[in-house]
Scaffold this active site. Structure first.
Site, PDB file in Angstrom:
ATOM      1  CG  ASP A   9     -60.416  11.645 -33.685  1.00 43.14           C
ATOM      2  OD1 ASP A   9     -61.170  12.625 -33.689  1.00 43.14           O
ATOM      3  OD2 ASP A   9     -59.301  11.633 -34.244  1.00 43.14           O
ATOM      4  CG  ASP A  11     -60.314  14.763 -39.364  1.00 45.18           C
ATOM      5  OD1 ASP A  11     -59.989  15.524 -40.279  1.00 45.18           O
ATOM      6  OD2 ASP A  11     -61.499  14.563 -39.050  1.00 45.18           O
ATOM      7  CG  ASP A 175     -55.411  10.971 -34.300  1.00 48.35           C
ATOM      8  OD1 ASP A 175     -56.584  11.211 -33.942  1.00 48.35           O
ATOM      9  OD2 ASP A 175     -54.752  11.753 -35.005  1.00 48.35           O
TER      10      ASP A 175
END
Length: 231
Positions: A9, A11, A175
């Site tokens: 991922d 961001d 995250d």
């Protein structure tokens, strides 16, 4: 089982982009005469997409100041946010500690690296270019690249098919709960780091297969499986 492909991922996983998202929020609120919100509040809402973030912030604003609902239209504020986000994306993002070193170590081991994000492709390209991470990835999948986006299983299965890698030889690092769900839906390992955004919810609550303390620990894990490089 040997890891041949790791998707990341963007961001909150590779790059801290909270400041540039907040700046776009601030500018949008300035345009319609809404008082700016604290950075910490905005950061705590990141993780389910910028539209949901803006709608939650606007709901809080309207609850605190009901009179604003008579003159402020949510869709108009969202439009202003999108305009400003096109300006701020990539301006303030910083790779997390160990990010570059981890990508280099994985690449040197022959692991294929892919970036998979729900951020629009154009914004993701800009963030990767500004942070000089773009050269590490064989593929970038944005939220508007395919007909579906995370957590749909079609995203990571597309990545696997393109690279000719089976699910049991791959891992996805994220995250948020969306990343964990994405990995599970595609049958790849669900790995997570704790330093990003998950709408204020601890990432361990999403039960990743592995929760690494930092990005460098992921490279350590893959190194241990693959062993030393040949002389």
């Amino acid at each position: 089982m040997t890891i041949r492909l790791v998707s990341f991922d963007l961001d909150g996983t590779l790059v801290d982009t909270a400041a540039e998202i907040a700046e776009a929020v601030h500018r949008a609120f300035d345009d319609v005469g809404i008082e700016r919100r604290p950075q910490a509040e905005i950061t705590n809402l990141i993780g389910r997409g910028t539209r949901e973030l803006m709608l939650k912030l606007l709901a809080r604003v309207m609850l605190e100041k009901p009179a604003l609902s008579e003159r402020v239209q949510p869709e108009a504020v969202l439009e202003r946010f999108e305009h400003h986000y096109a300006e701020t994306a990539g301006c303030f993002g910083k790779p997390y500690p160990g990010c570059v070193e981890t990508l280099e170590r994985l690449r040197d081991q022959g692991v294929r690296l892919v970036c998979v994000t729900n951020k629009e492709q154009r914004h993701a390209e800009r963030v990767l270019a500004v942070t000089r991470l773009d050269g590490y990835f064989s593929m970038l999948i944005g939220g508007d690249t395919l007909p579906v986006k995370k957590p749909h299983n079609g995203v990571l299965t597309h990545v696997l098919r393109h690279h000719g890698v089976s699910a049991d030889h791959a891992a996805h690092v994220g995250d948020s709960s969306i990343d964990i769900e994405s990995a599970r839906n595609a049958g790849v390992r669900a790995w997570a780091v704790p330093h990003g955004y998950n709408a204020g919810v601890p990432i361990e609550d999403s039960n990743p297969d592995r929760l690494f303390p930092n990005l460098s620990a992921i490279a350590d894990e893959v190194d241990a499986v693959l062993g030393p490089l040949p002389a």
